[in-house]
Design an enzyme around this catalytic site. Structure first.
Site, PDB file in Angstrom:
ATOM      1  N   ARG A   1       0.916   4.248 -13.078  1.00  0.00           N
ATOM      2  CA  ARG A   1      -0.006   3.313 -12.202  1.00  0.00           C
ATOM      3  C   ARG A   1      -1.409   4.206 -12.121  1.00  0.00           C
ATOM      4  NH1 ARG A   1       1.638   2.878  -6.464  1.00  0.00           N
ATOM      5  NH2 ARG A   1      -0.561   2.506  -6.728  1.00  0.00           N
TER       6      ARG A   1
ATOM      7  N   ARG B   1       2.522   1.594   6.084  1.00  0.00           N
ATOM      8  CA  ARG B   1       1.073   1.806   5.565  1.00  0.00           C
ATOM      9  C   ARG B   1       0.348   0.418   6.143  1.00  0.00           C
ATOM     10  NH1 ARG B   1       0.981   3.250  -0.618  1.00  0.00           N
ATOM     11  NH2 ARG B   1      -1.234   3.965  -0.227  1.00  0.00           N
ATOM     12  N   PRO B   2      -0.006   0.361   7.518  1.00  0.00           N
ATOM     13  CA  PRO B   2      -0.653  -0.816   8.220  1.00  0.00           C
ATOM     14  C   PRO B   2      -1.989  -0.898   7.669  1.00  0.00           C
ATOM     15  CG  PRO B   2      -0.655   1.293   9.800  1.00  0.00           C
ATOM     16  CD  PRO B   2       0.199   1.687   8.440  1.00  0.00           C
ATOM     17  N   ILE B   3      -2.571  -2.071   7.952  1.00  0.00           N
ATOM     18  CA  ILE B   3      -4.082  -2.275   7.583  1.00  0.00           C
ATOM     19  C   ILE B   3      -4.789  -2.645   8.883  1.00  0.00           C
ATOM     20  CG2 ILE B   3      -3.896  -2.654   5.199  1.00  0.00           C
ATOM     21  CD1 ILE B   3      -3.913  -5.742   5.910  1.00  0.00           C
TER      22      ILE B   3
ATOM     23  N   ASP C   1      -2.983  13.459  -1.638  1.00  0.00           N
ATOM     24  CA  ASP C   1      -2.630  13.060  -2.826  1.00  0.00           C
ATOM     25  C   ASP C   1      -2.278  14.514  -4.020  1.00  0.00           C
ATOM     26  OD1 ASP C   1      -3.181  10.794  -1.942  1.00  0.00           O
ATOM     27  OD2 ASP C   1      -4.827  10.458  -3.060  1.00  0.00           O
TER      28      ASP C   1
ATOM     29  N   CYS D   1       2.599   2.472  -3.161  1.00  0.00           N
ATOM     30  CA  CYS D   1       3.752   3.565  -3.364  1.00  0.00           C
ATOM     31  C   CYS D   1       4.345   3.452  -1.567  1.00  0.00           C
ATOM     32  CB  CYS D   1       3.108   4.912  -3.401  1.00  0.00           C
ATOM     33  SG  CYS D   1       2.755   5.300  -5.002  1.00  0.00           S
TER      34      CYS D   1
ATOM     35  N   LYS E   1      -8.952   6.513 -10.223  1.00  0.00           N
ATOM     36  CA  LYS E   1      -8.146   5.505  -9.907  1.00  0.00           C
ATOM     37  C   LYS E   1      -8.900   5.014  -8.745  1.00  0.00           C
ATOM     38  CE  LYS E   1      -4.155   5.814  -7.590  1.00  0.00           C
ATOM     39  NZ  LYS E   1      -4.069   4.932  -6.502  1.00  0.00           N
ATOM     40  N   ASN E   2      -8.943   5.913  -7.271  1.00  0.00           N
ATOM     41  CA  ASN E   2      -8.946   5.384  -6.245  1.00  0.00           C
ATOM     42  C   ASN E   2     -10.495   4.887  -5.975  1.00  0.00           C
ATOM     43  OD1 ASN E   2      -6.492   5.663  -5.620  1.00  0.00           O
ATOM     44  ND2 ASN E   2      -6.617   7.675  -4.395  1.00  0.00           N
TER      45      ASN E   2
HETATM   46  C1  EPZ Z   1      -6.286   5.775   0.177  1.00  0.00           C
HETATM   47  O1  EPZ Z   1      -5.198   5.102   0.690  1.00  0.00           O
HETATM   48  C2  EPZ Z   1      -5.725   6.384  -1.424  1.00  0.00           C
HETATM   49  N1  EPZ Z   1      -5.261   4.907  -2.079  1.00  0.00           N
HETATM   50  C3  EPZ Z   1      -4.484   6.872  -1.232  1.00  0.00           C
HETATM   51  O2  EPZ Z   1      -3.951   7.548  -2.517  1.00  0.00           O
HETATM   52  C4  EPZ Z   1      -4.801   8.223  -0.390  1.00  0.00           C
HETATM   53  O3  EPZ Z   1      -3.668   9.002  -0.297  1.00  0.00           O
HETATM   54  C5  EPZ Z   1      -5.367   8.052   1.014  1.00  0.00           C
HETATM   55  O4  EPZ Z   1      -6.604   7.187   0.822  1.00  0.00           O
HETATM   56  C6  EPZ Z   1      -5.877   9.105   1.851  1.00  0.00           C
HETATM   57  O5  EPZ Z   1      -6.718   9.888   1.097  1.00  0.00           O
HETATM   58  C7  EPZ Z   1      -6.569   4.433  -2.655  1.00  0.00           C
HETATM   59  O6  EPZ Z   1      -7.634   4.791  -2.624  1.00  0.00           O
HETATM   60  C8  EPZ Z   1      -6.062   2.815  -3.232  1.00  0.00           C
HETATM   61  P1  EPZ Z   1      -6.051   5.576   4.609  1.00  0.00           P
HETATM   62  P2  EPZ Z   1      -5.528   4.287   2.042  1.00  0.00           P
HETATM   63  O7  EPZ Z   1      -6.304   4.433   4.940  1.00  0.00           O
HETATM   64  O8  EPZ Z   1      -6.932   4.065   1.720  1.00  0.00           O
HETATM   65  C9  EPZ Z   1      -3.469   5.161   8.371  1.00  0.00           C
HETATM   66  C10 EPZ Z   1      -2.588   8.119  -4.217  1.00  0.00           C
HETATM   67  O9  EPZ Z   1      -1.839   8.728  -4.531  1.00  0.00           O
HETATM   68  N2  EPZ Z   1      -3.994   3.821   8.451  1.00  0.00           N
HETATM   69  O10 EPZ Z   1      -6.960   6.640   4.479  1.00  0.00           O
HETATM   70  O11 EPZ Z   1      -4.583   3.099   2.190  1.00  0.00           O
HETATM   71  C11 EPZ Z   1      -2.336   5.114   7.279  1.00  0.00           C
HETATM   72  O12 EPZ Z   1      -1.130   4.569   7.564  1.00  0.00           O
HETATM   73  C12 EPZ Z   1      -2.951   7.151  -3.052  1.00  0.00           C
HETATM   74  O13 EPZ Z   1      -3.861   7.730  -5.129  1.00  0.00           O
HETATM   75  C13 EPZ Z   1      -3.607   3.150   9.550  1.00  0.00           C
HETATM   76  O14 EPZ Z   1      -2.984   3.468  10.468  1.00  0.00           O
HETATM   77  O15 EPZ Z   1      -5.427   5.490   2.808  1.00  0.00           O
HETATM   78  C14 EPZ Z   1      -2.254   6.408   6.696  1.00  0.00           C
HETATM   79  O16 EPZ Z   1      -1.478   7.443   7.656  1.00  0.00           O
HETATM   80  C15 EPZ Z   1      -1.597   7.150  -2.153  1.00  0.00           C
HETATM   81  N3  EPZ Z   1      -4.208   1.837   9.844  1.00  0.00           N
HETATM   82  C16 EPZ Z   1      -3.851   7.073   7.169  1.00  0.00           C
HETATM   83  O17 EPZ Z   1      -4.264   5.894   8.069  1.00  0.00           O
HETATM   84  C17 EPZ Z   1      -5.054   1.294   8.536  1.00  0.00           C
HETATM   85  O18 EPZ Z   1      -5.364   0.242   8.743  1.00  0.00           O
HETATM   86  C18 EPZ Z   1      -4.675   7.259   5.972  1.00  0.00           C
HETATM   87  O19 EPZ Z   1      -4.672   6.126   5.302  1.00  0.00           O
HETATM   88  C19 EPZ Z   1      -5.198   2.269   7.733  1.00  0.00           C
HETATM   89  C20 EPZ Z   1      -4.761   3.228   7.477  1.00  0.00           C
END
Ligand code: EPZ
Length: 418
Positions: free
Chosen positions: A396, A121-123, A304, A116, A22-23
């Site tokens: 999903r 979940r900031p970007i 995950d 979810c 998925k990811n």
């Molecule tokens: C990916 O999410 C996965 N989703 C998530 O899978 C997974 O839990 C996560 O990576 C960590 O491995 C997808 O690939 C679609 P991150 P992602 O950016 O990319 C913070 C599942 O169950 N952060 O690595 O969104 C954030 O809040 C899911 O399949 C910021 O602060 O995760 C979190 O605490 C859920 N600012 C941490 O970093 C940002 O701009 C990790 O987030 C981006 C992230």
């Protein structure tokens, strides 16, 4: 609306085949839009996140066929249309359209992503990186515009190895003039798969899968193809199931290196398993040793799998701890596991799990994707009947989960409700 009904307690035997990740696929599909005329993506899982992305492709005037897990995208007449909230909020990964449309058109306007509910979940890391590549960001209440006269390569240091930011910046940087380096990049296997697709489409990316990724642009995109890697989280979920109630349960289509942190933890618990090529055979053992786990970016233990493994920890002989370090609130499953007779307390995002406890079937609610998967595992080992509501979260991300489990002997069904 649909519920899942499970009659628990049946040992599982047979083979479960693992689907595409998925990811990975949630980025591969948007990236396909970069192809000059045609992109082919193989091993695309039929999950509702895929369907949500296909709807967005239609909005962007991309014709496609999706059959036998193969997606063929016709990309010569893509239109840079606005992506509304009703589509972008179906999944978090809609944020990859930001990187892709910025790379293709130097402009993107879309509603913010969903996903979810597992905490904030900031970007911001994505946006900071786009700015570093010479883009301007206009943030409004309901939508965002990212635009650039010309993307220019830069050195980017991520404050945290965010998976999404690493991928989005890698995508945008393929269209930037000059060299971009992403330092403190995420190293998840999905990132290598995604970089391979970008390279197959004409990009020049090296170092994906390591902490430093280098991208030389701008890219002249051509046509290209990719095969989605196996889903290591789906594999991990079924492996944990095998440890809970397997009788030589075979999971086929694994990549051992992608799940080594899980396998090490299973060894620590003394779970018996055998690996041969891309297959693992795993069985239930009583008297499992309690252990401590901390979630970490890859190659650490994946967040995950934190929720599914809680169920296994509830069967260990003593006190185990699970500490979540990536997400703020990934504990939606805990009250429901406790309702099923588990003994789990939460303090500062650390779970203390006292086992072994015989779980008892109950009516429970899936609050998020992996939490829902954990409830399925719990229902399969529980005495009596478990009803799981709000299963759309589970669908999903797990292809044919009910059919795969029925095939190995589980008594599980989806029932339609009013
Ligand atoms: C990916 O999410 C996965 N989703 C998530 O899978 C997974 O839990 C996560 O990576 C960590 O491995 C997808 O690939 C679609 P991150 P992602 O950016 O990319 C913070 C599942 O169950 N952060 O690595 O969104 C954030 O809040 C899911 O399949 C910021 O602060 O995760 C979190 O605490 C859920 N600012 C941490 O970093 C940002 O701009 C990790 O987030 C981006 C992230």
């Amino acid at each position: 609306m649909q519920n899942i009904i499970i009659e628990g307690g049946k040992l599982l035997n047979g083979t479960i085949n693992i689907s595409g990740a998925k990811n990975s696929v949630v980025a591969l599909i948007p990236i396909g839009l970069l192809a000059s005329q045609k992109a082919i993506i193989k091993n695309v899982p039929n999950i509702s996140d895929t369907k949500s992305l296909l709807n967005i492709l239609k909005r962007l005037n991309c014709n496609y066929t999706y059959q036998n897990e193969e997606l063929i995208m016709e990309t010569s007449e893509i239109k840079n249309n606005f992506i509304p909230a009703i589509e972008s909020q179906k999944l978090r990964a809609s944020y990859y359209f930001m990187g892709v449309l910025l790379a293709k058109f130097n402009y993107v306007k879309m509603s913010v992503p969903g996903g979810c509910k597992i905490g904030k979940r900031p970007i911001d890391l994505h946006l900071k990186g786009f700015k570093a590549l010479n883009a301007d960001i206009i943030e409004k209440k309901d939508y965002i515009i990212i635009k650039s006269d010309k993307l220019i390569g830069n050195n980017i240091n991520l404050d945290f190895p965010s998976v999404g930011a690493t991928i989005n910046l890698m995508i945008a940087a393929t269209s930037a003039e000059g060299t971009t380096t992403i330092n403190n990049a995420a190293c998840e296997p999905e990132i290598e798969n995604i970089a391979e697709f970008l390279n197959n489409l004409g990009a020049d990316i090296t170092g994906a899968g390591t902490k430093k990724i280098t991208i030389v642009g701008p890219t002249r995109y051509h046509n290209g193809a990719i095969t989605t890697i196996p889903d290591r989280i789906e594999a991990g979920t079924y492996i944990i199931l095998g440890a809970l109630i397997g009788n030589n349960l075979k999971i086929k289509g694994i990549v051992k290196d992608h799940i080594s942190s899980l396998l090490l933890k299973l060894k620590e618990m003394r779970v018996p398993f055998k690996i041969h090529n891309d297959e693992i055979i795993i069985s239930k053992l009583s008297n499992l040793s309690p252990i401590d786990i901390i979630s970490q970016p890859y190659p650490g233990f994946p967040t995950d799998l934190g929720q599914p493994i809680t169920v296994l920890l509830s069967q260990c002989n003593g006190i185990s701890h699970y500490k979540e370090t990536i997400w703020e609130n990934r504990n939606g499953h805990v009250p429901y596991l406790n309702k099923m007779n588990a003994d789990i307390t939460i303090k500062n995002n650390t779970l203390m799990i006292t086992g072994p406890k015989n779980l008892i079937g109950q009516e429970v609610v899936s609050t998020d994707l992996r939490g829902g998967a954990a409830l399925i595992l719990a229902g399969l080992i529980a005495q009596g009947k478990t009803k799981i509501k709000e299963i759309e979260h589970i669908l999903r991300g797990y292809e044919d989960i009910v059919e795969k489990l029925q095939k190995v002997g589980a008594k599980i069904n989806i029932v339609e409700i009013e």
